[in-house]
Structure formats: structure tokens, C-alpha cells
Design an enzyme around this catalytic site. Structure first.
Site, mmCIF file in Angstrom:
data_model
loop_
_atom_site.group_PDB
_atom_site.id
_atom_site.type_symbol
_atom_site.label_atom_id
_atom_site.label_comp_id
_atom_site.label_asym_id
_atom_site.label_seq_id
_atom_site.Cartn_x
_atom_site.Cartn_y
_atom_site.Cartn_z
ATOM 1 N N GLY A 1 0.815 -1.219 0.000
ATOM 2 C CA GLY A 1 0.000 0.000 0.000
ATOM 3 C C GLY A 1 0.841 1.260 0.000
ATOM 4 N N CYS A 2 1.912 1.250 0.771
ATOM 5 C CA CYS A 2 2.765 2.440 0.883
ATOM 6 C C CYS A 2 3.522 2.697 -0.418
ATOM 7 C CB CYS A 2 3.725 2.287 2.056
ATOM 8 S SG CYS A 2 2.848 2.138 3.644
#
Length: 155
Positions: free
Chosen positions: A44-45
Site C-alpha cells: 500500500g505504501c
């Protein structure tokens, strides 16, 4: 204290990738986007950083720098940036003081286990140093585009 819409943004003065330093106070008279994320090089990051990177020219055209903040070290940020050719500034909050001040160091739950961690959150700061938009518990898909739209409305 935490970052709240309509209120002055908490102080932010942190070391960044490539041996730099970022200070919100040094931006006097300029807006900025500050986004907090849990950890370099996670799915996600990485996606979030890539999405902000893809829109970096648009943010730059508006004169709005984008700064990502996590508790990862500067050295880890350097590797993360190089691996994915990221165009956003990554600031290191190793001691967590900025995360605490901005109210993003929160209790999280995963598979029934509770722990403290960084809430994925983004803040749009106006030229007067006020938080004009706060996105909490961010879902990555289409987020960077929504932040860009909000930044366009500052003009």
C-alpha cells in the site's frame, strides 16, 4: 495536539532522503501536502508513493510540495526512493514525535491483535500554515488524485 481542519498545522522539521531537511515553517507563504504512511516498501505504501510520484509534475505546477512521512530511517527512504524512482520527498520521523503531534500514532488492529502504528493520513496545508483538508484512514486507490483536486482549489 493533532492536525485538525481549520487549525494551524503542527510543527514539522525532519531529516529527509538524500541528506535533506524538511521544515513546514520554511515554506512560509506556500501550501504543502504532508502524508503519513506506515512503512517503506510495503504494498500500500509503495502504491501511494507511486501515485503521488505520477502526479508530482501537477503538484509542482501548483507550487505544492508533497512530503511523505514514516518512522523509517533516512537510509531506508533512500533505498525505497531509488528502487521505485519516487519523486516525492520522504521524511524520517524515527522517534515518532511528529506522528504523535499530528495525531497519526494510533492503536490499530490486525487479525484480532492490537498494536500501535501510523495511521495512513494526508493533510493539505494552505499558504498560511493551516490544515484545510485532512484525510484519515486513507484508502490508497485514487487518493493522490483526490488530494490534487483539493490542492487545485487552493488557488
Amino acid at each position: 495536539m493533532s492536525a485538525t481542519e481549520g487549525h494551524p498545522a503542527p510543527a514539522l522539521d525532519l531529516p529527509t532522503d538524500n541528506g535533506g531537511q524538511f521544515s513546514l515553517a520554511a515554506l512560509k507563504g506556500k501550501p504543502a501536502v504532508v502524508y503519513f504512511y506506515p512503512k517503506d516498501d510495503t504494498t500500500g505504501c509503495t502504491r501511494e508513493a507511486q501515485d503521488f510520484t505520477a502526479l508530482a509534475p501537477d503538484f509542482a505546477a501548483l507550487g505544492v510540495p508533497v512530503i511523505g512521512v514514516s518512522k523509517d530511517t533516512v537510509k531506508k527512504h533512500d533505498r525505497f526512493k531509488a528502487k521505485y524512482d519516487l519523486a516525492v520527498v520522504l521524511a524520517s520521523d524515527e522517534d515518532g514525535a511528529a506522528c504523535e503531534a499530528w495525531g497519526v500514532w494510533v492503536q490499530k488492529k490486525l487479525y484480532g491483535r492490537e498494536y500501535m502504528g501510523i495511521e495512513r493520513a494526508t493533510f493539505l496545508i494552505d499558504a498560511h500554515g493551516r490544515v484545510v483538508r485532512a484525510w484519515r484512514n486513507v484508502k490508497v486507490a485514487d487518493h493522490a488524485a483526490a488530494v490534487l483536486e483539493a490542492a487545485r482549489s487552493l488557488g
